[in-house]
Design a protein around this motif. Structure first.
Motif, PDB file in Angstrom:
ATOM      1  N   ARG A   1     -42.573  18.402  53.577  1.00 13.88           N
ATOM      2  CA  ARG A   1     -43.784  18.390  53.744  1.00 13.88           C
ATOM      3  C   ARG A   1     -44.642  18.781  54.877  1.00 13.88           C
ATOM      4  NH1 ARG A   1     -44.503  11.918  53.079  1.00 13.88           N
ATOM      5  NH2 ARG A   1     -46.676  12.497  52.892  1.00 13.88           N
TER       6      ARG A   1
ATOM      7  N   ASN B   1     -47.369  21.083  54.870  1.00 15.74           N
ATOM      8  CA  ASN B   1     -48.813  20.624  55.202  1.00 15.74           C
ATOM      9  C   ASN B   1     -49.009  21.425  56.742  1.00 15.74           C
ATOM     10  OD1 ASN B   1     -47.932  18.757  57.161  1.00 15.74           O
ATOM     11  ND2 ASN B   1     -48.334  17.189  55.738  1.00 15.74           N
ATOM     12  N   ARG B   2     -48.288  22.039  57.252  1.00 14.21           N
ATOM     13  CA  ARG B   2     -48.788  22.857  58.456  1.00 14.21           C
ATOM     14  C   ARG B   2     -49.163  24.329  58.053  1.00 14.21           C
ATOM     15  NH1 ARG B   2     -49.972  19.669  62.584  1.00 14.21           N
ATOM     16  NH2 ARG B   2     -48.503  17.815  62.599  1.00 14.21           N
TER      17      ARG B   2
ATOM     18  N   ARG C   1     -52.280  23.578  55.787  1.00 18.13           N
ATOM     19  CA  ARG C   1     -53.284  22.592  56.336  1.00 18.13           C
ATOM     20  C   ARG C   1     -53.878  21.592  55.115  1.00 18.13           C
ATOM     21  NH1 ARG C   1     -54.519  24.340  61.871  1.00 18.13           N
ATOM     22  NH2 ARG C   1     -53.026  26.014  62.098  1.00 18.13           N
ATOM     23  N   GLU C   2     -53.098  21.199  54.400  1.00 19.98           N
ATOM     24  CA  GLU C   2     -53.467  20.234  53.354  1.00 19.98           C
ATOM     25  C   GLU C   2     -52.525  19.105  53.292  1.00 19.98           C
ATOM     26  OE1 GLU C   2     -55.823  20.794  50.543  1.00 19.98           O
ATOM     27  OE2 GLU C   2     -56.607  22.193  52.126  1.00 19.98           O
ATOM     28  N   PRO C   3     -52.856  18.138  52.609  1.00 18.03           N
ATOM     29  CA  PRO C   3     -51.889  16.967  52.442  1.00 18.03           C
ATOM     30  C   PRO C   3     -50.899  17.467  51.300  1.00 18.03           C
ATOM     31  CG  PRO C   3     -54.038  16.528  51.321  1.00 18.03           C
ATOM     32  CD  PRO C   3     -54.312  17.797  52.226  1.00 18.03           C
TER      33      PRO C   3
ATOM     34  N   LEU D   1     -62.833  20.285  50.417  1.00 18.97           N
ATOM     35  CA  LEU D   1     -63.038  19.123  51.056  1.00 18.97           C
ATOM     36  C   LEU D   1     -64.196  18.584  50.407  1.00 18.97           C
ATOM     37  CD1 LEU D   1     -63.035  18.520  54.706  1.00 18.97           C
ATOM     38  CD2 LEU D   1     -64.581  17.207  53.250  1.00 18.97           C
TER      39      LEU D   1
ATOM     40  N   GLY E   1     -64.937  14.986  50.220  1.00 20.81           N
ATOM     41  CA  GLY E   1     -65.287  13.697  50.904  1.00 20.81           C
ATOM     42  C   GLY E   1     -64.521  12.674  50.063  1.00 20.81           C
ATOM     43  N   ASP E   2     -63.432  13.190  49.162  1.00 24.68           N
ATOM     44  CA  ASP E   2     -62.696  12.236  48.454  1.00 24.68           C
ATOM     45  C   ASP E   2     -61.222  12.658  48.583  1.00 24.68           C
ATOM     46  OD1 ASP E   2     -62.786  10.159  46.857  1.00 24.68           O
ATOM     47  OD2 ASP E   2     -63.737  10.769  45.326  1.00 24.68           O
ATOM     48  N   TYR E   3     -60.294  11.734  48.605  1.00 23.58           N
ATOM     49  CA  TYR E   3     -58.825  12.186  48.724  1.00 23.58           C
ATOM     50  C   TYR E   3     -58.132  11.641  47.425  1.00 23.58           C
ATOM     51  CZ  TYR E   3     -53.791  11.965  49.663  1.00 23.58           C
ATOM     52  OH  TYR E   3     -52.743  11.875  49.262  1.00 23.58           O
TER      53      TYR E   3
ATOM     54  N   GLY F   1     -49.199  13.689  61.831  1.00 26.73           N
ATOM     55  CA  GLY F   1     -49.572  15.173  61.120  1.00 26.73           C
ATOM     56  C   GLY F   1     -49.577  14.809  59.702  1.00 26.73           C
ATOM     57  N   ARG F   2     -48.777  13.908  59.182  1.00 24.04           N
ATOM     58  CA  ARG F   2     -48.936  13.875  57.387  1.00 24.04           C
ATOM     59  C   ARG F   2     -50.131  12.962  56.990  1.00 24.04           C
ATOM     60  NH1 ARG F   2     -44.276  15.010  59.179  1.00 24.04           N
ATOM     61  NH2 ARG F   2     -44.003  13.034  60.074  1.00 24.04           N
TER      62      ARG F   2
ATOM     63  N   TYR G   1     -54.014  15.648  56.856  1.00 23.07           N
ATOM     64  CA  TYR G   1     -54.852  16.474  56.272  1.00 23.07           C
ATOM     65  C   TYR G   1     -55.579  15.692  54.842  1.00 23.07           C
ATOM     66  CZ  TYR G   1     -53.133  20.293  58.618  1.00 23.07           C
ATOM     67  OH  TYR G   1     -53.028  21.240  59.981  1.00 23.07           O
ATOM     68  N   SER G   2     -54.913  14.316  54.750  1.00 24.75           N
ATOM     69  CA  SER G   2     -55.566  13.385  53.656  1.00 24.75           C
ATOM     70  C   SER G   2     -56.745  12.772  54.309  1.00 24.75           C
ATOM     71  CB  SER G   2     -54.395  12.366  53.267  1.00 24.75           C
ATOM     72  OG  SER G   2     -53.449  12.136  54.239  1.00 24.75           O
TER      73      SER G   2
ATOM     74  N   LEU H   1     -58.656  14.294  56.476  1.00 21.36           N
ATOM     75  CA  LEU H   1     -59.778  15.393  56.615  1.00 21.36           C
ATOM     76  C   LEU H   1     -60.255  15.545  55.075  1.00 21.36           C
ATOM     77  CD1 LEU H   1     -58.501  17.903  58.863  1.00 21.36           C
ATOM     78  CD2 LEU H   1     -60.225  16.413  59.386  1.00 21.36           C
ATOM     79  N   LYS H   2     -59.493  15.399  54.202  1.00 24.70           N
ATOM     80  CA  LYS H   2     -60.046  15.576  52.571  1.00 24.70           C
ATOM     81  C   LYS H   2     -61.262  14.523  52.596  1.00 24.70           C
ATOM     82  CE  LYS H   2     -57.857  18.476  50.248  1.00 24.70           C
ATOM     83  NZ  LYS H   2     -58.176  19.883  51.238  1.00 24.70           N
ATOM     84  N   LYS H   3     -61.186  13.232  53.177  1.00 23.56           N
ATOM     85  CA  LYS H   3     -62.098  12.186  53.158  1.00 23.56           C
ATOM     86  C   LYS H   3     -63.190  12.724  54.037  1.00 23.56           C
ATOM     87  CE  LYS H   3     -61.952   9.057  50.917  1.00 23.56           C
ATOM     88  NZ  LYS H   3     -61.952   7.955  49.798  1.00 23.56           N
ATOM     89  N   ALA H   4     -63.081  13.683  54.894  1.00 21.31           N
ATOM     90  CA  ALA H   4     -63.942  14.181  56.055  1.00 21.31           C
ATOM     91  C   ALA H   4     -64.081  12.948  57.095  1.00 21.31           C
ATOM     92  CB  ALA H   4     -65.586  14.262  55.391  1.00 21.31           C
TER      93      ALA H   4
ATOM     94  N   GLU I   1     -54.785  13.908  66.282  1.00 24.84           N
ATOM     95  CA  GLU I   1     -53.118  13.818  65.908  1.00 24.84           C
ATOM     96  C   GLU I   1     -52.640  13.022  67.098  1.00 24.84           C
ATOM     97  OE1 GLU I   1     -51.368  17.259  64.563  1.00 24.84           O
ATOM     98  OE2 GLU I   1     -49.601  16.249  64.321  1.00 24.84           O
TER      99      GLU I   1
ATOM    100  N   SER J   1     -49.255  12.283  66.936  1.00 22.10           N
ATOM    101  CA  SER J   1     -47.735  12.423  66.568  1.00 22.10           C
ATOM    102  C   SER J   1     -46.826  13.020  67.716  1.00 22.10           C
ATOM    103  CB  SER J   1     -47.337  12.887  65.333  1.00 22.10           C
ATOM    104  OG  SER J   1     -47.455  14.072  65.147  1.00 22.10           O
TER     105      SER J   1
ATOM    106  N   GLU K   1     -45.905  16.044  66.974  1.00 16.74           N
ATOM    107  CA  GLU K   1     -46.348  17.255  66.785  1.00 16.74           C
ATOM    108  C   GLU K   1     -47.402  17.584  67.325  1.00 16.74           C
ATOM    109  OE1 GLU K   1     -46.087  17.617  62.482  1.00 16.74           O
ATOM    110  OE2 GLU K   1     -43.917  16.911  62.576  1.00 16.74           O
TER     111      GLU K   1
ATOM    112  N   VAL L   1     -70.148  17.939  53.999  1.00 18.51           N
ATOM    113  CA  VAL L   1     -69.196  17.681  52.989  1.00 18.51           C
ATOM    114  C   VAL L   1     -69.598  17.973  51.620  1.00 18.51           C
ATOM    115  CG1 VAL L   1     -68.342  15.733  51.791  1.00 18.51           C
ATOM    116  CG2 VAL L   1     -68.469  15.495  54.112  1.00 18.51           C
TER     117      VAL L   1
END
Lengths: 453, 463
Positions: A53, A57-58, A61-63, A208, A210-212, B393-394, B397-398, B400-403, B408, B410, B412, B442
Motif C-alpha cells: 500500500r 500510494n506513494r 498519490r492515491e489511497p 478529487l 470532495g468525496d472519498y 501517509g496512508r 490521500y483519502s 485529500l480526496k475529501k479536500a 503528514e 508519520s 515518511e 473541488v
C-alpha cells in the motif's frame, strides 16, 4: 550519497545491494486493483500488505485499500486456514467489496497453505467472488506477481458460454493508469469493442470530488472479465506481465492470443494498431495517422539533440524492451539495460535488438542498482532512465535522470500521462530532449550559452 | 524447523503498551482488516539510522525493498553513510530447500570486506525464521572472523507489530553492543537519547541546544548513531526516552543492568521542548546547568514567539484532528496548541493509559479520543468542521480526496517539526496547506453542477 560504491566489479552471489525490483505480491495487488470494487488481500504477515500500500500510494498519490490475513506465530506453525476464512468473512461484512483477490506471500507459500480449499470452505455471500493467485515472494518479481494475478482472474472468472463475439481483450501489463487510458483512447478511436483487464484507470487516478469512496468508479467489471471468454482475440501487451494471462485464456476458453511489445515508440504502437485492425477489421482512423505523423515530425525537429547519446535504462522488463526499442528509433544508444526481474528471456530479447541495431550494449536481468552504479562508474552515459531509486546514482555520478516506470515516488503527475502510443512517444521525446538540453544549458560556459537550440 | 519461533529474546522488561482492549505491544490486528506495519519493519527502522553499520536483511528482497530509504534519517556520517544502501540476501527457492545460512555468511563477508563497517545488523524475516536458519551461529562465526559486532536481530514480521519489533531491535543492541567499550572520559552530564531516529534531522533541531547548555550526548539509539558510541552507552548518567513507548523497555533494562535512571521527554512543541530540557537538567542535578538552561530556554522561546506571532493571528479559530501514534499524539497536540490551533480529536490507538490521561488533561473534556482513527477521523472532521488533518501517509490521500488539508506526521514525512525551530516549520507548513487555493476548487463544485440555471444563463444556448 553513494560515493563509496567501489568501481571495481566483483561477482556477488550471496548479496543483493540496492535492489531493482520488488516482490510478486505487490504486482498481484496492483493487478487486483484493476478490477472494479475489488479488495486485494494478502495472505501472510500484516506488514507485507502495508508495504505494498505504501509503495502504491506513494507512486500514484492515491489511497490504496487492501487487507491482510495478519499471521501470528500460531498461523505460521499451524497454517493460515482459520485466518483466511476469518478474513473473508470480515472483509465482506466490513468493506463489502464485490470481489476479493487473494495473493500468497513467502510465509504462506513456505508453510504450504492450500488456498483453493480454504476458499471453498469460506463463507462467500451470494453474487460475490473470491479469486486467488500463488505469488511466492522469493521467486520472480512484482511483474511475475502481476502476471500470476491476471492468470488467476482468467482461471476463476473467464467463461466461454458458446456465444463468441468480435470483442478484443486487452491485457495492458504493469503500466500506469494514464497508459491504460491512452490504449483505450486508441481503441475507441478505431471504434473497436474491447474489454481491458486489469484496468486501474479510474481507480488509481480518480478525480478529487470532495468525496472519498473505498471503491472508486474505475476498474474492469467482473461481468466483463467473465465474458472475456467469448471474445474474438486477446492482445497481451508486454510478454512478461501479460503473456501468461492471454495463454491461459486461450487454453481455457479457446480465445486466440497475440503477445505484443508494450506499445512504446513508433514501431510498437504501429504493431498494436495493425493487430487491433486485423482482429477487428477496423481501419486506422485519420486521427491516429495524424498523431503518428506529428511524433515523426517532432523526432525530425529534435533529433540532433539526442542522436548518439548514450543511455542507461533500468526497471521492469516489458517497459525496458519498449524503451530500448524507442531509444534505437531515436538514434540513441541503450548502453546498459538492467532489470531486477530474473529470467534469461529478457536478456536474449534485448541482446537481439541491440545486435540488430549494431549497438554495443550490456543487458542484465536479475541485477541490482549497485551493479548498474559500478558499470556507470567504469563507463558513464549521458542519460539515466528509470525509477525514483535512480536518483542516488544520478547524483553520485552527475548523470541526469528521466523518471519512468515503477515506482516514481518523488515526482507527481507521471501516472496520469502516458508513455505508450504516439502521444506517449511525444511525451518521452519531450522528457528526454528537455533533460539533455537542460544539462547542456547548465554546463555551457557563458560564451556558449545559446538562446535558440 | 530447528528453532522455536515463539521465542522472544531478552523479553525482560514490562511493556508500556497496554491499550484499552488489553492488547500489549505485540497486538496484531484481526484478520481481514486494513494493515499496519510488522515487527521486522520496526526493528529495521529502529536501527537503520546507525550509519557506520551494514544493515543486512536476511529474507526475500521485498522486506528490504519496502523499507529501504522509505524514511529519511539524517546522518552526519558524510561519505560513509550506509543508511542509504540497502543490503539483502534475497532468499530464493534454493535457500528454502537447503537453508540460507551459507548465503548469509557469504553476504556478511562481502559487505564487511567491501564496506568496512563498524558492525553489522542482520535482520530476520518471516521466511528465514520459518525455515529455521541459525542466524545466531552464522553471526557469531562472522563476528569472530572479522572482529566486529555482528548482531542478529530476531524480529520476523509475524511475531508482532512495528512497535514490538522496534523494541526487539533495540534490545538486540543493548544485549550485544552496549557495555563493550569504556569511554575515554566521562562527565556528570552524559546522556543517551533513546528512540530518537533523527527523521529528517529532527534530532539536530534540539541537540545543539542541549550541547550549548552543557549536556553531553554520549550515545543515540539510533538517530545519526554510531556503533562506537553505542558500545559506551552504559556510562551515561541519564537515559532520555524520546517519543517512542517501545523504547521504554530498553531504558528499563539499562536501569537494571547499569543503574542508569531514565525519563521520557518530547521535543515537539515549545512547552514540551522547554519542559524536556528542564527535566533533563534537573535530573543531572547541577545548579549551573539549570541556570544556563533557563537562559537558553528564555532566548529560544522569545525567538519562537516572535516568529509565530503572524501565524497565531492567521490560525485563530482553526481546528485540527490529529492521528499519530504513541506519545507523539500528545506531543503534537501541544505543538498545535502552541501555534494557536484547537485540537478537536486525537488518535489513541497506540497510546497507553498514561498517554490518554495526559491527553485529556491537555485537550480538555470536549476533544474526542479516537480508538479507531481510520474509521473515525474523516467523520469527526466533517462533524467538527476541522480545517486540517495531521496523520500518516496512508491517511494522506483519502483525506485529500475529501479536500481536507493535510500535514503528514508519520515516519515518511518530509517536514521537520521538532524542537523550537520545528514549531516554526510546522506553522509554515500548516499555513501553506490550509490556505492553498486548490481546496476552493473541488471538482464537484464545477459551474455546470450548480443546481438551477437562471433563465438569463440559458440565453446562449438557443433558448
Amino acid at each position: 550519497m553513494l560515493d563509496h560504491t567501489p568501481k571495481e566489479c566483483i561477482e556477488r552471489k550471496a548479496l543483493v545491494i540496492n535492489p531493482a525490483k520488488t516482490c510478486q505480491p505487490l504486482g498481484a495487488t496492483y493487478a487486483a486493483l484493476g478490477i472494479h470494487r475489488c479488495l486485494p488481500h494478502s495472505h501472510g504477515s500484516q506488514g507485507c500488505q502495508m508495504y505494498f500500500r505504501s509503495h502504491l500510494n506513494r507512486h500514484f498519490r492515491e489511497p490504496v485499500e487492501a487487507s491482510t490475513s495478519s499471521f501470528t506465530e500460531g498461523a505460521a506453525v499451524f497454517g493460515g486456514g482459520a485466518n483466511l476464512k476469518t478474513s473473508i468473512k470480515n472483509i465482506f461484512s466490513i468493506y463489502d467489496p464485490d470481489i476479493i483477490a487473494i495473493h500468497t506471500t513467502c510465509l504462506s507459500e513456505t508453510i504450504g497453505d492450500d488456498i483453493p480449499t480454504y476458499i471453498a470452505q469460506a463463507e462467500v455471500p451470494e453474487g460475490k467472488f473470491v479469486i486467488h493467485a500463488n505469488t511466492p515472494s522469493y521467486v520472480g518479481s512484482h511483474i511475475v506477481g502481476f502476471s500470476n494475478m491476471v492468470k488467476g482472474m482468467v482461471k476463476y472468472l473467464c467463461n466461454n458460454n458458446g456465444n463468441p463475439n468480435r470483442k478484443i481483450n486487452i491485457i495492458p501489463g504493469f503500466v500506469n493508469p494514464g497508459d491504460m487510458r491512452e490504449i483505450k483512447r486508441i481503441l475507441k478511436a478505431m471504434e473497436i469493442d474491447f474489454t481491458m483487464f486489469p484496468d486501474t484507470s479510474g481507480v488509481l487516478d480518480a478525480p478529487l470530488t470532495g468525496d472519498y469512496t473505498m471503491f472508486p468508479a474505475g476498474g474492469a467489471r467482473v461481468e466483463d472479465i467473465v465474458a472475456a471468454g467469448n471474445s474474438g482475440a486477446t492482445l497481451a501487451l508486454g510478454g512478461f506481465a501479460s503473456g501468461d494471462g492471454a495463454f491461459e485464456l486461450k487454453k481455457k476458453c479457446k480465445v486466440p492470443a497475440k503477445v505484443l511489445q508494450t506499445p512504446i515508440g513508433i514501431n510498437a504502437t504501429d504493431e498494436l494498431l495493425m493487430a487491433a485492425s486485423n482482429f477487428s477489421g477496423r481501419e486506422i482512423p485519420a486521427e491516429l495517422e495524424e498523431e503518428r505523423g506529428q511524433v515523426i515530425d517532432i523526432m525530425a525537429d529534435l533529433h540532433q539533440h539526442y542522436h548518439g547519446k548514450r543511455a542507461a535504462i533500468f526497471g521492469d522488463p516489458d517497459i525496458l524492451i519498449g524503451l530500448a526499442a524507442f531509444l534505437l528509433e531515436l538514434g540513441m544508444i541503450p548502453k546498459y539495460v538492467l532489470t531486477g526481474t530474473p529470467g534469461a528471456l529478457f536478456k536474449k530479447e534485448v541482446d537481439r535488438m541491440l545486435q540488430e541495431a549494431g549497438v554495443d550494449g550490456r543487458v542484465i536481468s536479475g541485477g541490482d542498482l549497485f551493479t548498474l552504479h559500478q558499470l556507470l562508474k567504469n563507463e558513464p552515459v549521458d542519460l539515466l532512465m528509470g525509477t525514483t531509486y535512480g536518483k542516488y546514482i544520478s547524483r553520485a555520478e552527475d548523470i541526469p535522470l528521466v523518471r519512468v516506470g515503477f515506482p516514481v515516488m518523488d515526482r507527481g503527475v507521471h501516472s496520469y500521462l502516458p508513455i505508450v502510443g504516439y502521444r506517449g512517444a511525444m511525451r518521452l521525446v519531450e522528457m528526454i530532449s528537455n533533460t539533455l538540453l537542460d544539462r547542456v544549458d547548465r554546463d555551457a560556459p557563458d560564451e556558449n550559452m545559446e538562446l535558440i537550440m | 524447523m530447528r528453532k522455536k519461533i515463539a521465542e522472544t529474546p531478552g523479553n525482560v522488561a514490562p511493556c508500556a503498551h497496554k491499550s484499552a482492549g488489553g492488547q500489549d505491544c505485540r497486538g496484531i490486528e484481526p484478520p481481514g482488516l486494513a494493515t499496519f506495519g510488522c515487527a521486522y519493519e520496526g526493528a529495521y527502522f529502529a536501527l537503520a539510522p546507525v550509519s557506520d553499520a551494514v544493515h543486512l536483511v536476511h529474507g526475500p528482497m521485498t522486506c528490504l525493498g519496502s523499507t529501504w530509504e522509505f524514511r529519511h534519517v539524517g546522518s552526519s556520517c558524510a561519505g560513509l553513510d550506509k543508511t542509504q544502501v540497502g543490503f539483502t540476501t534475497d532468499i530464493g527457492e534454493m535457500e528454502l530447500v537447503h537453508g540460507g545460512e551459507k548465503k548469509l555468511a557469504g553476504a556478511i563477508d562481502y559487505a564487511i570486506s567491501k564496506y568496512q563497517p563498524q558492525g553489522v545488523f542482520v535482520y530476520e524475516t518471516c521466511v528465514t525464521a520459518l525455515i529455521g536458519d541459525d542466524m545466531d551461529s552464522v553471526c557469531g562465526a562472522a563476528e569472530r572472523r572479522w572482529n566486529i559486532p555482528v548482531v542478529p536481530v530476531h524480529a520476523p514480521g509475524f511475531i508482532g507489530t512495528k512497535n514490538y519489533g522496534e523494541r526487539l531491535g533495540l534490545e538486540a543492541v543493548v544485549n550485544h553492543i552496549v557495555g563493550t567499550k569504556e569511554p575515554e572520559f566521562a562527565t556528570p552530564y552524559d546522556i543517551n537519547l533513546i528512540g530518537e531516529h533523527n527523521i529528517n534531522g529532527e534530532m539536530w533541531m534540539y541537540k545543539p541546544i542541549l550541547q550549548e547548555i552543557g549536556v553531553r550526548i554520549l550515545s543515540t539509539f539510533s538517530g545519526d548513531g554510531r556503533i562506537e558510541k553505542m558500545r559506551q552507552a552504559h556510562r551515561a548518567r541519564l537515559n532520555v526516552v524520546v517519543c517512542a513507548k517501545s523504547s521504554l523497555a530498553i531504558a528499563e533494562i539499562m536501569k537494571k543492568r547499569w543503574g542508569i535512571p531514565y525519563l521520557s521527554a518530547s521535543f515537539y512543541g515549545m512547552r514540551e521542548a522547554s519542559d524536556a530540557i528542564r527535566r533533563i537538567c534537573r535530573q543531572l542535578g547541577d545548579a549551573k546547568l539549570i541556570k544556563k538552561a533557563e537562559q537558553v530556554i528564555a532566548r529560544e522561546e522569545a525567538k519562537v514567539n516572535k516568529a509565530l506571532e503572524p501565524y497565531r493571528e492567521l490560525f485563530a479559530g482553526r481546528k485540527a484532528v490529529l492521528n499519530t501514534g504513541g506519545n507523539k499524539s500528545w506531543a503534537f497536540a501541544v505543538a498545535l496548541q502552541d501555534i494557536g490551533i484547537e485540537v478537536v480529536g486525537v488518535s489513541v490507538r497506540k497510546s497507553n493509559e498514561e498517554d490518554r490521561a495526559k491527553l485529556r488533561n491537555i485537550l480538555g473534556a470536549d476533544a474526542v479520543l479516537m480508538e479507531k482513527p481510520v474509521v473515525e477521523q474523516i467523520p469527526l472532521i466533517m462533524r467538527t468542521g476541522a480545517d486540517l488533518l495531521l496523520a500518516g501517509g496512508r491517511s494522506l490521500y483519502s483525506a485529500l480526496k475529501k479536500a481536507i488539508p493535510f500535514i503528514e506526521v508519520s515516519q515518511e514525512k518530509t517536514g521537520n517539526y521538532c524542537g523550537y525551530g520545528g514549531l516554526i516549520n510546522l506553522a509554515r507548513d500548516i499555513d501553506l496547506s490550509i490556505n492553498n487555493p486548490v481546496f476552493k476548487l473541488v471538482s464537484g463544485d464545477a459551474p455546470w453542477e450548480k443546481k438551477v440555471m437562471e433563465p438569463e444563463q440559458c440565453l446562449g444556448r438557443g433558448a
